[in-house]
Each structure stands twice: as C-alpha cells, then as structure tokens.
Design a protein around this motif. Sequence first.
Motif, PDB file in Angstrom:
ATOM      1  N   SER A   1       0.830  -1.209   0.000  1.00 50.59           N
ATOM      2  CA  SER A   1       0.000   0.000   0.000  1.00 50.59           C
ATOM      3  C   SER A   1       0.862   1.256   0.000  1.00 50.59           C
ATOM      4  O   SER A   1       0.543   2.246  -0.676  1.00 50.59           O
ATOM      5  N   VAL A   2       1.959   1.244   0.744  1.00 43.90           N
ATOM      6  CA  VAL A   2       2.895   2.374   0.750  1.00 43.90           C
ATOM      7  C   VAL A   2       3.524   2.539  -0.637  1.00 43.90           C
ATOM      8  O   VAL A   2       3.661   3.662  -1.157  1.00 43.90           O
ATOM      9  N   ALA A   3       3.895   1.414  -1.258  1.00 41.98           N
ATOM     10  CA  ALA A   3       4.537   1.462  -2.572  1.00 41.98           C
ATOM     11  C   ALA A   3       3.592   2.027  -3.636  1.00 41.98           C
ATOM     12  O   ALA A   3       4.008   2.816  -4.503  1.00 41.98           O
ATOM     13  N   ILE A   4       2.319   1.645  -3.593  1.00 39.73           N
ATOM     14  CA  ILE A   4       1.351   2.171  -4.558  1.00 39.73           C
ATOM     15  C   ILE A   4       1.207   3.676  -4.394  1.00 39.73           C
ATOM     16  O   ILE A   4       1.179   4.433  -5.376  1.00 39.73           O
ATOM     17  N   LEU A   5       1.117   4.134  -3.152  1.00 43.12           N
ATOM     18  CA  LEU A   5       0.993   5.570  -2.905  1.00 43.12           C
ATOM     19  C   LEU A   5       2.197   6.323  -3.496  1.00 43.12           C
ATOM     20  O   LEU A   5       2.031   7.340  -4.176  1.00 43.12           O
ATOM     21  N   ALA A   6       3.386   5.800  -3.230  1.00 46.16           N
ATOM     22  CA  ALA A   6       4.600   6.461  -3.718  1.00 46.16           C
ATOM     23  C   ALA A   6       4.642   6.497  -5.243  1.00 46.16           C
ATOM     24  O   ALA A   6       5.022   7.507  -5.856  1.00 46.16           O
ATOM     25  N   TRP A   7       4.232   5.394  -5.886  1.00 43.41           N
ATOM     26  CA  TRP A   7       4.296   5.360  -7.350  1.00 43.41           C
ATOM     27  C   TRP A   7       3.249   6.261  -7.985  1.00 43.41           C
ATOM     28  O   TRP A   7       3.463   6.786  -9.083  1.00 43.41           O
ATOM     29  N   CYS A   8       2.128   6.474  -7.297  1.00 47.78           N
ATOM     30  CA  CYS A   8       1.121   7.395  -7.821  1.00 47.78           C
ATOM     31  C   CYS A   8       1.658   8.820  -7.894  1.00 47.78           C
ATOM     32  O   CYS A   8       1.255   9.601  -8.761  1.00 47.78           O
ATOM     33  N   VAL A   9       2.558   9.176  -6.993  1.00 43.86           N
ATOM     34  CA  VAL A   9       3.179  10.499  -7.029  1.00 43.86           C
ATOM     35  C   VAL A   9       4.027  10.654  -8.293  1.00 43.86           C
ATOM     36  O   VAL A   9       4.071  11.721  -8.909  1.00 43.86           O
ATOM     37  N   ALA A  10       4.677   9.566  -8.712  1.00 43.59           N
ATOM     38  CA  ALA A  10       5.599   9.632  -9.852  1.00 43.59           C
ATOM     39  C   ALA A  10       4.932   9.322 -11.192  1.00 43.59           C
ATOM     40  O   ALA A  10       5.463   9.707 -12.241  1.00 43.59           O
ATOM     41  N   PHE A  11       3.782   8.675 -11.198  1.00 42.03           N
ATOM     42  CA  PHE A  11       3.213   8.097 -12.415  1.00 42.03           C
ATOM     43  C   PHE A  11       2.953   9.145 -13.507  1.00 42.03           C
ATOM     44  O   PHE A  11       3.497   9.050 -14.616  1.00 42.03           O
ATOM     45  N   PHE A  12       2.137  10.141 -13.236  1.00 45.99           N
ATOM     46  CA  PHE A  12       1.793  11.119 -14.272  1.00 45.99           C
ATOM     47  C   PHE A  12       2.961  12.034 -14.639  1.00 45.99           C
ATOM     48  O   PHE A  12       3.128  12.369 -15.818  1.00 45.99           O
TER      49      PHE A  12
ATOM     50  N   PRO B   1       0.300  -5.838  -8.002  1.00 48.39           N
ATOM     51  CA  PRO B   1       0.006  -7.197  -7.538  1.00 48.39           C
ATOM     52  C   PRO B   1       0.334  -7.462  -6.070  1.00 48.39           C
ATOM     53  O   PRO B   1      -0.183  -8.424  -5.501  1.00 48.39           O
ATOM     54  N   VAL B   2       1.158  -6.645  -5.442  1.00 45.20           N
ATOM     55  CA  VAL B   2       1.547  -6.909  -4.051  1.00 45.20           C
ATOM     56  C   VAL B   2       0.327  -6.895  -3.142  1.00 45.20           C
ATOM     57  O   VAL B   2       0.183  -7.745  -2.246  1.00 45.20           O
ATOM     58  N   THR B   3      -0.578  -5.949  -3.349  1.00 53.55           N
ATOM     59  CA  THR B   3      -1.797  -5.911  -2.539  1.00 53.55           C
ATOM     60  C   THR B   3      -2.954  -6.647  -3.219  1.00 53.55           C
ATOM     61  O   THR B   3      -3.778  -7.271  -2.546  1.00 53.55           O
TER      62      THR B   3
ATOM     63  N   LEU C   1      -5.492  10.274  -6.547  1.00 55.37           N
ATOM     64  CA  LEU C   1      -4.982   8.922  -6.297  1.00 55.37           C
ATOM     65  C   LEU C   1      -4.208   8.853  -4.982  1.00 55.37           C
ATOM     66  O   LEU C   1      -4.345   7.887  -4.228  1.00 55.37           O
ATOM     67  N   VAL C   2      -3.407   9.867  -4.711  1.00 50.55           N
ATOM     68  CA  VAL C   2      -2.642   9.892  -3.460  1.00 50.55           C
ATOM     69  C   VAL C   2      -3.589   9.908  -2.262  1.00 50.55           C
ATOM     70  O   VAL C   2      -3.370   9.210  -1.259  1.00 50.55           O
ATOM     71  N   GLY C   3      -4.659  10.692  -2.350  1.00 52.32           N
ATOM     72  CA  GLY C   3      -5.630  10.745  -1.260  1.00 52.32           C
ATOM     73  C   GLY C   3      -6.307   9.415  -1.016  1.00 52.32           C
ATOM     74  O   GLY C   3      -6.456   8.969   0.137  1.00 52.32           O
ATOM     75  N   VAL C   4      -6.728   8.755  -2.098  1.00 49.77           N
ATOM     76  CA  VAL C   4      -7.368   7.442  -1.964  1.00 49.77           C
ATOM     77  C   VAL C   4      -6.394   6.433  -1.366  1.00 49.77           C
ATOM     78  O   VAL C   4      -6.754   5.630  -0.489  1.00 49.77           O
ATOM     79  N   CYS C   5      -5.142   6.446  -1.832  1.00 47.16           N
ATOM     80  CA  CYS C   5      -4.137   5.514  -1.320  1.00 47.16           C
ATOM     81  C   CYS C   5      -3.861   5.747   0.166  1.00 47.16           C
ATOM     82  O   CYS C   5      -3.683   4.789   0.936  1.00 47.16           O
ATOM     83  N   ALA C   6      -3.823   7.008   0.578  1.00 49.03           N
ATOM     84  CA  ALA C   6      -3.575   7.321   1.989  1.00 49.03           C
ATOM     85  C   ALA C   6      -4.722   6.813   2.860  1.00 49.03           C
ATOM     86  O   ALA C   6      -4.489   6.260   3.952  1.00 49.03           O
ATOM     87  N   LEU C   7      -5.952   6.978   2.396  1.00 49.52           N
ATOM     88  CA  LEU C   7      -7.100   6.474   3.151  1.00 49.52           C
ATOM     89  C   LEU C   7      -7.071   4.956   3.257  1.00 49.52           C
ATOM     90  O   LEU C   7      -7.342   4.379   4.319  1.00 49.52           O
ATOM     91  N   SER C   8      -6.734   4.281   2.164  1.00 48.85           N
ATOM     92  CA  SER C   8      -6.663   2.817   2.189  1.00 48.85           C
ATOM     93  C   SER C   8      -5.553   2.322   3.107  1.00 48.85           C
ATOM     94  O   SER C   8      -5.719   1.333   3.826  1.00 48.85           O
TER      95      SER C   8
END
Length: 448
Positions: free
Chosen positions: A318-329, A352-354, A411-418
């Motif tokens: 979950s931490v990794a997804i949040l971090a990658w959302c910052v870099a994706f766009f 796939p990790v989560t 996306l960052v907000g949704v990831c932080a809530l999750s």
Amino acid sequence: MSNSPPADGTGTGRTAAGRTAVATLAGTTLEWYDFFLYGTAAALIFDKQFFPSLSPGAGTLAAFSTFAVGFVARPLGGLVFGHFGDRIGRKATLVVSLLLMGVGSTLIGAVPNYDAIGFWAPVLLVLLRVVQGIGLGGEGAGATLMSMEHAPAGKRNLYAGFPQMGTPAGLVLANVVFLTTNSVAGDATFTSWAWRIPFLLSFVLVAVGLLVRLRVTESPSFNRAVEQDEVVRFPLAEALRVGYRRLGLTLLAVVANSAVAYVFLVFTLSYGTKELDYKKKFLILGVTAASVIWFATIPFWTKVADRYGRRTMFVGGSVAILAWCVAFFPLLNTNRSLLALLALVGMGVIIPVTHCVQGAIIADTFPIHVRYSGSSLILQLGAILGGGLAPLISTALLDASGSSTGVTWYLVGVCALSLAGAVALFRLVPEKGPEPAAEPPAQAVART
C-alpha cells in the motif's frame, strides 16, 4: 509465522485443488477479458460510435459513464450470486455468472451505433453493460472462495491468488485481440465496425470456459456447511454481524488498489492519446507488458504471504502504490517513451503486491456459511467506490484543471485512506489465533 487461518481440513486432494485453481483462473480470465475489452473500447472507440454529437471531452465523459454503469450493477450481482452461492453452492452460481458475462459482451458487439438507431444505441449499450456488471459481480468473490476452499494446508493465499491472476490475464487477452484486430483491419475499418469482432469472440471463449468450469467439484467447505446444517435463510444479514467497524475498515483497505488499477488501465489510454499524443498502440502495448508482469508475480507474492504472513506485505504494498502514484503522471508527462514505459511497467510491478491477497483478506472476514454474501458485498462496494468512479473522476478533474495534477492528488488521497484503513484493520483483528472465517480442524469435522 503466517497470519493465514488454518487450512480447511477438507481432505481435498491436490489434483482436485489444482484443477479447481486452473478452472477459476480460466473463468475469471474470460470474464475480465469481457470487462476490460469494454474499458478499452470506452477509452478509444465508444465516444465516436455512440456519442458523436458531443465534444471530444464530453464524449469521453459519456463513454466512461457507461463504463461506470457496470460497476454500479456489480453490487447487485454480488448480492444475488452471493445469496445463492451461500445457499445452493459456489459451482452453480459461477457457471451462471460466466454465461451472463459472455452473453452481455457478445450482444455489445451487435448493438447498432448512434448513426443507425440514434438515442437507443447508448441505451442498449448501458443495458448490456448492466448485464456485464451483474455477471462480474457474482464472479470475483465466488472464484476466490472456490479456489481457496480447495487449498491444501498452508497454501490458502497461493490458491486464493489464482482467480486474482485472471484480472491481468483478461486484460492481456483483451488487448492482444484488440490490437490484432485493429492491425489487420486498419484504423478506419476498425473504428467503423471491426471493433465489434473482439466482443463477438466472447461467445467462443465463454464456451471454452464453461467446459473447464463444469468439470470442477463443489467447494468442500460449502459441502461441510450443508452437512452440519449451517446454511441460513438470509446469509447477508448474518454476514453483517461481523460488525460495521471491521466491515468498513476492510472496505477502506481495498479501495485504493481498484482506483489505481482502473486509472492505470483505462484512463491512461484516453489521457495518453488525446492529451500527450502517444500512439494508441504504444500505450496498449505498455499496459499489456505491465499486465504480464502483474500476472507473473502473483504466485511469488502469494507464496510470500503463505510463508511470512500477508499483513506486513499488504501494508508495504500500500505504501509502494501511494509512492508510485506520485511519480506516475509526471513520468508520462515527459513525452519520452522510455519514461512513459517505466511509469506503466512500474504499476505492473507494484499493483500485484496488494491485489494478490485482498480476496483472501476479504474472505477471511466472514464465517464459511455466509462468506460468499459478505465477500461479494465488500468486493463490489470497493470496486464501485474505487475502480468504477476512478476514470470518470479523473476525466472530470482533467477537464476542470487542464492538468493531471488533480488526478495525482486524487490517487494519493485514496491511497492514503486505504493505507490508514489497512493499518487500523490489522490492529483491530488479532494477528495470532484463528480468524472468524477459519474452518474447524479436520478432527473436529470428523466428530460431527
């Protein structure tokens, strides 16, 4: 020490377990093929075919709205199939869900466009999207339970991961068929009518899936629930007794994966072609390559979960997804193909990790005899709150601001809530000792 619940103790043989795992993978692959095929067409084709009078931005919004309709219908399918899955068995409901999905997708390939029948074209499209959503609503939780409840001792996460592999596998299949048809027909012919061919192929693929699925045996856990007279009249009402706090935290924990995945898989195609001038083929191939990685790494991560426990892995993912959302766009926005490919492939590595264990986490929230109903409710609510609305929200944010920055913050907000939900959930539920969904040991079954 794994935090997974004890094995089912059903005595199911490894051959039967393996056959069931393959059957659930095949079925979910075909259902996700149909679902993702629609998403790709919504991003690239449907605005021209069904909403030609609207501006490009409004047409994309309208097309993504029909995509979201399928998610609105999924909870209905989850409730109906979950109810009967807990009352009459997993196998029969999964056969019906596959048929619904196949029929809905095949008929989408036959719907006349707006130029032919006007207003009724998008109406029929929406109705068939509802059929798709109902079918998929019955598939996700049921396939996970069917495979997990056949699992040998110590391999519950591994076997629960097989149906999860159907998500990227279905996407790869949909994109390969989509690209192949486009290449053979040419852009003009494909946009005009050849886009229908991949949808019409659903009939053949579903027939193959049914042959595989009809060979599996019923879930041993469900059979035991029947033998012990544990089947209840209203399984969903019984499932809710788990408590709204735990239900809410479980739902919150899985929302981010769905939201990020659908922005990556669907919105990126529209954004990349219309705003950044990437070639359609490049983006589809990039998403396909990422999905191959997603598919291939699920067995690794589920084995890690079985050996070391899935909680730390889920939180780390979950931490990794949040971090990658910052870099994706920002990576996409460079307009450099190599960096854009890195952005896409990175999603294929991290998602796939989560994703691989969320089905098992949801299932282990509920007792066996109401597990289908409870799991379907959480899974489909998570899908609609996360994935169903994500392309629509992202498009609206892009239109309002003219920039992808709003989408990134969304996306960052949704990831932080999750992430917060997952941490709170794992603190609420003790890591040691049996989960509420854990089956009784084999010795206890033998005495009943």
